[in-house]
Design a protein around this motif. Structure first.
Motif, PDB file in Angstrom:
ATOM      1  N   LYS A 167     -52.544 -19.049  16.724  1.00 21.23           N
ATOM      2  CA  LYS A 167     -51.743 -18.654  17.378  1.00 21.23           C
ATOM      3  C   LYS A 167     -50.235 -18.428  17.047  1.00 21.23           C
ATOM      4  CE  LYS A 167     -54.891 -17.828  20.943  1.00 21.23           C
ATOM      5  NZ  LYS A 167     -55.158 -16.359  21.829  1.00 21.23           N
ATOM      6  N   ALA A 168     -50.002 -19.071  16.099  1.00 16.79           N
ATOM      7  CA  ALA A 168     -48.564 -19.395  15.869  1.00 16.79           C
ATOM      8  C   ALA A 168     -48.557 -17.861  15.142  1.00 16.79           C
ATOM      9  CB  ALA A 168     -48.424 -19.552  14.193  1.00 16.79           C
ATOM     10  N   ASP A 169     -46.882 -17.012  15.242  1.00 12.96           N
ATOM     11  CA  ASP A 169     -46.637 -16.456  14.209  1.00 12.96           C
ATOM     12  C   ASP A 169     -46.974 -16.166  12.874  1.00 12.96           C
ATOM     13  OD1 ASP A 169     -46.132 -14.090  16.824  1.00 12.96           O
ATOM     14  OD2 ASP A 169     -44.706 -15.328  17.042  1.00 12.96           O
ATOM     15  N   ILE A 170     -46.293 -17.453  12.475  1.00 14.15           N
ATOM     16  CA  ILE A 170     -46.052 -17.760  10.806  1.00 14.15           C
ATOM     17  C   ILE A 170     -46.424 -19.480  10.981  1.00 14.15           C
ATOM     18  CG2 ILE A 170     -44.022 -17.640   9.068  1.00 14.15           C
ATOM     19  CD1 ILE A 170     -42.257 -16.555  10.744  1.00 14.15           C
ATOM     20  N   VAL A 171     -47.182 -19.445  10.087  1.00 16.45           N
ATOM     21  CA  VAL A 171     -47.745 -20.860   9.020  1.00 16.45           C
ATOM     22  C   VAL A 171     -47.051 -21.089   7.736  1.00 16.45           C
ATOM     23  CG1 VAL A 171     -49.385 -22.425   8.523  1.00 16.45           C
ATOM     24  CG2 VAL A 171     -49.666 -20.454  10.649  1.00 16.45           C
ATOM     25  N   TYR A 172     -46.221 -22.092   8.104  1.00 14.23           N
ATOM     26  CA  TYR A 172     -45.640 -22.590   6.808  1.00 14.23           C
ATOM     27  C   TYR A 172     -46.377 -23.702   6.112  1.00 14.23           C
ATOM     28  CZ  TYR A 172     -41.054 -19.694   7.984  1.00 14.23           C
ATOM     29  OH  TYR A 172     -40.113 -19.048   8.530  1.00 14.23           O
ATOM     30  N   VAL A 173     -46.375 -23.531   4.799  1.00 15.03           N
ATOM     31  CA  VAL A 173     -47.171 -24.676   4.427  1.00 15.03           C
ATOM     32  C   VAL A 173     -45.806 -25.540   3.138  1.00 15.03           C
ATOM     33  CG1 VAL A 173     -48.879 -25.898   2.805  1.00 15.03           C
ATOM     34  CG2 VAL A 173     -49.513 -23.558   4.268  1.00 15.03           C
ATOM     35  N   GLU A 174     -46.147 -26.727   3.212  1.00 17.01           N
ATOM     36  CA  GLU A 174     -44.848 -27.689   2.158  1.00 17.01           C
ATOM     37  C   GLU A 174     -45.542 -28.817   2.017  1.00 17.01           C
ATOM     38  OE1 GLU A 174     -41.603 -30.355   5.099  1.00 17.01           O
ATOM     39  OE2 GLU A 174     -42.512 -28.046   6.104  1.00 17.01           O
ATOM     40  N   ALA A 179     -41.936 -14.029  15.246  1.00 10.05           N
ATOM     41  CA  ALA A 179     -41.242 -14.397  15.269  1.00 10.05           C
ATOM     42  C   ALA A 179     -41.077 -14.196  13.862  1.00 10.05           C
ATOM     43  CB  ALA A 179     -41.392 -16.022  14.834  1.00 10.05           C
ATOM     44  N   ALA A 180     -41.256 -13.404  13.189  1.00  8.97           N
ATOM     45  CA  ALA A 180     -41.471 -12.777  12.049  1.00  8.97           C
ATOM     46  C   ALA A 180     -40.974 -11.784  11.987  1.00  8.97           C
ATOM     47  CB  ALA A 180     -43.039 -12.748  11.487  1.00  8.97           C
ATOM     48  N   GLU A 181     -41.189 -10.655  13.186  1.00  8.89           N
ATOM     49  CA  GLU A 181     -39.665  -9.382  12.975  1.00  8.89           C
ATOM     50  C   GLU A 181     -38.385 -10.264  13.540  1.00  8.89           C
ATOM     51  OE1 GLU A 181     -43.077  -5.985  14.995  1.00  8.89           O
ATOM     52  OE2 GLU A 181     -42.424  -7.265  16.413  1.00  8.89           O
ATOM     53  N   ASP A 182     -38.351 -10.890  14.164  1.00  5.66           N
ATOM     54  CA  ASP A 182     -37.647 -11.912  14.620  1.00  5.66           C
ATOM     55  C   ASP A 182     -36.202 -11.920  13.676  1.00  5.66           C
ATOM     56  OD1 ASP A 182     -35.659 -11.615  17.096  1.00  5.66           O
ATOM     57  OD2 ASP A 182     -35.371 -13.576  16.092  1.00  5.66           O
ATOM     58  N   LEU A 183     -36.714 -12.425  12.527  1.00  2.00           N
ATOM     59  CA  LEU A 183     -36.187 -12.296  10.755  1.00  2.00           C
ATOM     60  C   LEU A 183     -36.139 -11.294  10.161  1.00  2.00           C
ATOM     61  CD1 LEU A 183     -38.700 -15.931   9.736  1.00  2.00           C
ATOM     62  CD2 LEU A 183     -36.306 -15.822  10.821  1.00  2.00           C
ATOM     63  N   GLY A 184     -36.697  -9.881  10.779  1.00  2.00           N
ATOM     64  CA  GLY A 184     -36.077  -8.717   9.854  1.00  2.00           C
ATOM     65  C   GLY A 184     -37.227  -8.653   9.293  1.00  2.00           C
ATOM     66  N   LEU A 185     -38.853  -8.968   8.968  1.00  2.00           N
ATOM     67  CA  LEU A 185     -40.118  -8.774   8.346  1.00  2.00           C
ATOM     68  C   LEU A 185     -40.843  -7.578   8.879  1.00  2.00           C
ATOM     69  CD1 LEU A 185     -41.663 -12.051   7.401  1.00  2.00           C
ATOM     70  CD2 LEU A 185     -39.750 -11.397   6.510  1.00  2.00           C
ATOM     71  N   ARG A 186     -40.990  -6.217   8.537  1.00  2.00           N
ATOM     72  CA  ARG A 186     -41.443  -5.039   9.032  1.00  2.00           C
ATOM     73  C   ARG A 186     -43.121  -5.857   9.028  1.00  2.00           C
ATOM     74  NH1 ARG A 186     -39.814  -1.172   5.379  1.00  2.00           N
ATOM     75  NH2 ARG A 186     -40.911   0.069   6.798  1.00  2.00           N
ATOM     76  N   PHE A 187     -44.097  -4.974   9.545  1.00  2.00           N
ATOM     77  CA  PHE A 187     -45.694  -4.546   9.364  1.00  2.00           C
ATOM     78  C   PHE A 187     -45.670  -3.308  10.194  1.00  2.00           C
ATOM     79  CE2 PHE A 187     -44.404  -8.817  12.323  1.00  2.00           C
ATOM     80  CZ  PHE A 187     -45.211  -9.458  11.504  1.00  2.00           C
ATOM     81  N   ALA A 188     -45.389  -2.608   8.625  1.00  2.00           N
ATOM     82  CA  ALA A 188     -45.998  -1.182   8.429  1.00  2.00           C
ATOM     83  C   ALA A 188     -47.073  -0.716   7.373  1.00  2.00           C
ATOM     84  CB  ALA A 188     -44.776  -0.745   7.855  1.00  2.00           C
ATOM     85  N   ALA A 189     -46.905   0.059   7.056  1.00  2.00           N
ATOM     86  CA  ALA A 189     -48.448   0.103   5.673  1.00  2.00           C
ATOM     87  C   ALA A 189     -47.877  -0.047   4.797  1.00  2.00           C
ATOM     88  CB  ALA A 189     -48.500   1.822   5.735  1.00  2.00           C
ATOM     89  N   PRO A 190     -48.767  -0.489   3.707  1.00  2.00           N
ATOM     90  CA  PRO A 190     -48.549  -1.654   2.283  1.00  2.00           C
ATOM     91  C   PRO A 190     -47.709  -0.323   2.087  1.00  2.00           C
ATOM     92  CG  PRO A 190     -50.722  -0.583   2.306  1.00  2.00           C
ATOM     93  CD  PRO A 190     -50.225  -0.378   3.953  1.00  2.00           C
ATOM     94  N   PRO A 191     -47.145  -1.420   0.403  1.00  3.19           N
ATOM     95  CA  PRO A 191     -45.918  -0.327  -0.528  1.00  3.19           C
ATOM     96  C   PRO A 191     -47.357   0.444  -1.386  1.00  3.19           C
ATOM     97  CG  PRO A 191     -45.772  -2.457  -0.875  1.00  3.19           C
ATOM     98  CD  PRO A 191     -46.473  -2.371   0.717  1.00  3.19           C
ATOM     99  N   ARG A 192     -47.013   0.910  -2.350  1.00  2.00           N
ATOM    100  CA  ARG A 192     -47.943   1.227  -3.314  1.00  2.00           C
ATOM    101  C   ARG A 192     -47.653   0.501  -4.592  1.00  2.00           C
ATOM    102  NH1 ARG A 192     -44.445   7.129  -4.753  1.00  2.00           N
ATOM    103  NH2 ARG A 192     -43.209   6.193  -4.456  1.00  2.00           N
ATOM    104  N   GLY A 193     -48.668   0.461  -4.816  1.00  4.77           N
ATOM    105  CA  GLY A 193     -48.981  -0.120  -6.202  1.00  4.77           C
ATOM    106  C   GLY A 193     -49.945  -1.838  -5.232  1.00  4.77           C
ATOM    107  N   GLY A 194     -49.348  -2.478  -6.023  1.00  2.66           N
ATOM    108  CA  GLY A 194     -50.253  -3.587  -5.898  1.00  2.66           C
ATOM    109  C   GLY A 194     -51.351  -3.713  -7.187  1.00  2.66           C
ATOM    110  N   THR A 195     -52.105  -5.117  -7.245  1.00  3.35           N
ATOM    111  CA  THR A 195     -53.030  -5.736  -7.931  1.00  3.35           C
ATOM    112  C   THR A 195     -54.282  -5.672  -7.004  1.00  3.35           C
ATOM    113  OG1 THR A 195     -51.791  -5.842  -9.427  1.00  3.35           O
ATOM    114  CG2 THR A 195     -54.149  -6.948  -9.440  1.00  3.35           C
TER     115      THR A 195
END
Length: 312
Positions: free
Chosen positions: A64-71, A172-188
């Motif tokens: 249920k977490a918005d963000i999972v940090y692994v350290e 919480a991710a959106e509150d940090l300014g992260l954007r949920f949207a279509a992927p950018p071009r490129g990628g492998t």
């Protein structure tokens, strides 16, 4: 001639009348706030430090977490810092002790609540001075309980409803300014990626059927307490400097500190592809930004985000 006190009183009355008239003119027929004065909802983050050795698995409420940090922690093992806001489960755990890395990560949020089982005495002054609402069992004993399904110390759980801490519906991710949207071009195109610590290993395998990266830990599929596979819509493999801190555990092992203020490279996994990006966080109070090779903000797939701090 009116005195200065009389002038101030008259000015105060005039100001009050102006506020009343302005509010009346700006209100809608439904009694709602004017769009110009309404404030956007903000995340109210509950961060929970979660145990992640084999004896502590499976976790409860992690899905249920918005963000999972692994350290990375002592002896090359791993621990999880889970950030909740949009949805808060009834039980979260098992809860373990906080680390210095957590305090720097949480500076990105606006005074989050940090639930943890405790900390070594040398770290406690840093926790007390940090801009977090620290919540160990000593401060809210009614909100914690020991489960009977496993041995201590891997059986301490939190009931957020007894704090109380409720969901906000704001990610919480959106509150940090992260954007949920279509992927950018490129990628492998990639089928999976693995990250290794000295004594822990994480593998993220793309599942086209589930539109998520299935998580495995130490070579074993990771599951929720209900038996479902743990999966992430987006995985960020963030290269960071990891150094020994001045803190040590009872066995004499140095507690690693992962520096998340600065800049570096990262890989973002989403939709079966890997994107090479840069991350930057100029100050402890600022949020981490992720940009593509074109200098544009990286976009994330809708769903849970895992951010793995990878020693470079």
């Amino acid at each position: 001639m009116p005195t200065s006190g009389t002038k101030r009183s008259a000015a105060a009355v005039l100001a009050a009348l102006t506020l009343v008239i302005t509010a009346a003119c700006g209100s809608s027929g439904g009694g709602g706030s004017s769009p110009a004065t309404a404030s956007a909802p903000r995340a109210d983050v509950l961060a929970v430090k979660i145990d992640n050795v084999a004896a502590a698995r499976p976790p409860t409420g992690l899905e249920k977490a918005d963000i999972v940090y692994v350290e990375q922690v002592e002896a090359g093992l791993s621990r999880i810092l889970a950030a909740y806001s949009s949805d808060v489960p009834s039980v979260i755990g098992p809860v373990r002790s906080a680390r210095e890395t957590d305090l720097e990560l949480l500076r990105q949020f606006d005074e989050p609540m940090l639930a943890y089982s405790g900390a070594q005495s040398a770290l406690r002054p840093s926790i007390e001075a940090a801009p977090v609402d620290a919540l160990p069992p000593s401060k809210a004993p009614h909100a914690y309980f020991r489960g009977g399904d496993r041995a201590a110390p891997h059986n301490l759980y939190l009931r957020p409803g007894d704090i109380p801490h409720a969901a906000t519906g704001v990610n919480a991710a959106e509150d940090l300014g992260l954007r949920f949207a279509a992927p950018p071009r490129g990628g492998t195109p990639v089928s999976g990626r693995t990250v290794s610590y000295p004594s822990a290993r994480f593998t993220f395998t793309w599942s086209a059927d589930g539109d998520q990266w299935l998580v495995s830990m130490d070579g074993t599929p990771a599951r929720t307490a209900s038996g479902d596979r743990l999966g992430a819509a987006t995985v960020v493999l963030q290269d960071v400097d990891v150094q020994d801190s001045r803190f040590r555990d009872r066995g004499g092992n140095s507690s690693p500190f992962s520096a998340t203020v600065g800049s570096g490279s990262a890989a973002v996994l989403r939709d079966g592809r890997s994107y090479d990006v840069m991350w930057e966080r100029n100050t402890a109070e600022s949020a981490t930004g992720f940009t593509t090779e074109d200098g544009e903000p990286m976009t994330f797939a809708t769903g849970q985000v895992w951010i793995v701090l990878v020693p470079r």
